[in-house]
Design a protein around this motif. Structure first.
Motif, PDB file in Angstrom:
ATOM      1  N   ALA A   1     -24.873   4.737  13.926  1.00  0.00           N
ATOM      2  CA  ALA A   1     -25.069   6.085  13.285  1.00  0.00           C
ATOM      3  C   ALA A   1     -24.414   5.972  11.822  1.00  0.00           C
ATOM      4  O   ALA A   1     -25.067   6.319  10.908  1.00  0.00           O
ATOM      5  CB  ALA A   1     -24.542   7.465  13.989  1.00  0.00           C
TER       6      ALA A   1
ATOM      7  N   ALA B   1     -29.169   8.916  17.490  1.00  0.00           N
ATOM      8  CA  ALA B   1     -28.427   9.504  16.422  1.00  0.00           C
ATOM      9  C   ALA B   1     -29.310   9.900  15.375  1.00  0.00           C
ATOM     10  O   ALA B   1     -30.613   9.166  15.239  1.00  0.00           O
ATOM     11  CB  ALA B   1     -27.608   8.631  15.791  1.00  0.00           C
TER      12      ALA B   1
ATOM     13  N   THR C   1     -24.956  12.884  17.505  1.00  0.00           N
ATOM     14  CA  THR C   1     -25.344  11.856  18.456  1.00  0.00           C
ATOM     15  C   THR C   1     -25.092  12.120  19.765  1.00  0.00           C
ATOM     16  O   THR C   1     -24.648  13.411  19.997  1.00  0.00           O
ATOM     17  CB  THR C   1     -24.111  10.643  18.239  1.00  0.00           C
TER      18      THR C   1
END
Length: 325
Positions: free
Chosen positions: A233, A28, A37
């Motif tokens: 992320a 990510a 991502t």
């Protein structure tokens, strides 16, 4: 395996090129312009062992506990865990958080060499203790000088001490203060293999030999968290924008090794003209890296389901890539 790619195509190609492929890898890139991502060799929902990046989570929980007034940097372990009559009982939480406790990497009574040989030969998990067994092992530990010394044992004890101060378990503390508030759908600590969720990847060596999952109650604060790339992320974004609890942990407060500096677990390193706040991780069959360029508000995560280092790919993505929307 390389044929299965999900998410951002360009990032997927860079991940494959930077790591060499042949095993599941996810990444990510998070920044002011958005988040991208990608996954190669597994779906985006596959979860990985993040290894010692878990220490960074424990560092956040420590800084958060300081802010809540639950503990102080000078609180001794013996005030929270049944170690008051042992040398380790006098070690302070602040010393643990900066790897200055004098504790070894692992307790000698755990027979680390025997466990390491079993890992090499058979892929077995060397960290399966529950908290009671960890406490018993810690009682016999002799303290070394309080100089910088990376300690898995120290962070195991720190995390469980913080949980005790909050009146809960470490796994529940992570869920209540990190996973739940930040909306991390897959960010959890299995106490044993039966606790693995659907989509949990199996780790391997560089040559593809299987490795047992690293699960265990004691291990949690030092290396027991599993997560998918989407959760990592969101976690990275929360570190960058300050919405994660305890982000004071990112601030370096002491020198560490090789010219680096350390906050509460988090390492700050200079890379040419760039200051990177980071932590990496490695278990029997996984590698991980999370790095932040806090100046530009950019972060990168790389997760691999193989014992192949991903630090260089992580640094490369942080310096060459920026999020695209």
């Amino acid at each position: 395996m390389d044929g299965e790619r999900q998410g951002d195509g360009r990032l997927a190609e860079r991940l494959r090129a930077l790591t060499g492929g042949g095993f599941p890898v996810a990444g990510a890139v998070v920044g002011p312009g958005g988040t991208v991502t990608a996954s190669v060799g597994a779906g985006l929902g596959a979860d990985y062992e993040i290894g010692s990046v878990s220490k960074g989570v424990t560092g956040l929980l420590y800084a958060d506990a300081l802010e809540r007034g639950e503990v102080t940097a000078g609180t001794p372990l013996g005030a929270l865990l049944p170690l008051a009559d042992a040398p380790a009982g006098g070690v302070t939480l602040g010393a643990l958080a900066t790897h200055r406790s004098g504790l070894p990497r692992v307790p000698g009574s755990a027979r680390p060499w025997r466990r390491t040989i079993a890992l090499w030969r058979h892929g077995t998990n060397p960290y399966g203790e529950d908290l009671a067994a960890l406490i018993d092992q810690t009682r016999a530990v002799r303290l070394g000088p309080p100089r910088p010394r990376y300690s898995n044992l120290g962070f195991e004890l720190l995390g469980h001490a913080l949980a005790t101060a909050a009146g809960t378990s470490y796994a529940e503390l992570v869920a209540e203060r990190i996973g739940g508030p930040l909306g991390l759908d897959r960010f959890y600590l299995p106490a044993d293999p039966s606790g693995l969720r659907p989509g949990a990847l199996a780790g391997t060596t560089r040559r593809g030999r299987p490795r047992e999952p690293w699960t265990g109650e004691a291990l949690g604060p030092a290396g027991g968290i599993r997560a998918d790339i989407g959760s990592m992320a969101r976690f990275t974004a929360a570190l960058l924008d300050g919405t994660a609890p305890g982000t004071a942990a990112l601030e370096p407060v002491a020198s560490f090794s090789g010219g680096t500096r350390i906050g509460a677990a988090w390492i700050t390193v200079r890379l040419r003209d760039l200051s990177v706040t980071m932590h990496n991780g490695g278990t029997g069959g996984f590698r991980s890296w999370l790095g932040l360029d806090r100046g530009s508000g950019t972060g990168v995560v790389v997760l691999a389901a193989a014992s192949v280092p991903v630090d260089r790919p992580g640094f490369a993505l942080l310096t060459e890539d920026r999020p695209r929307t």
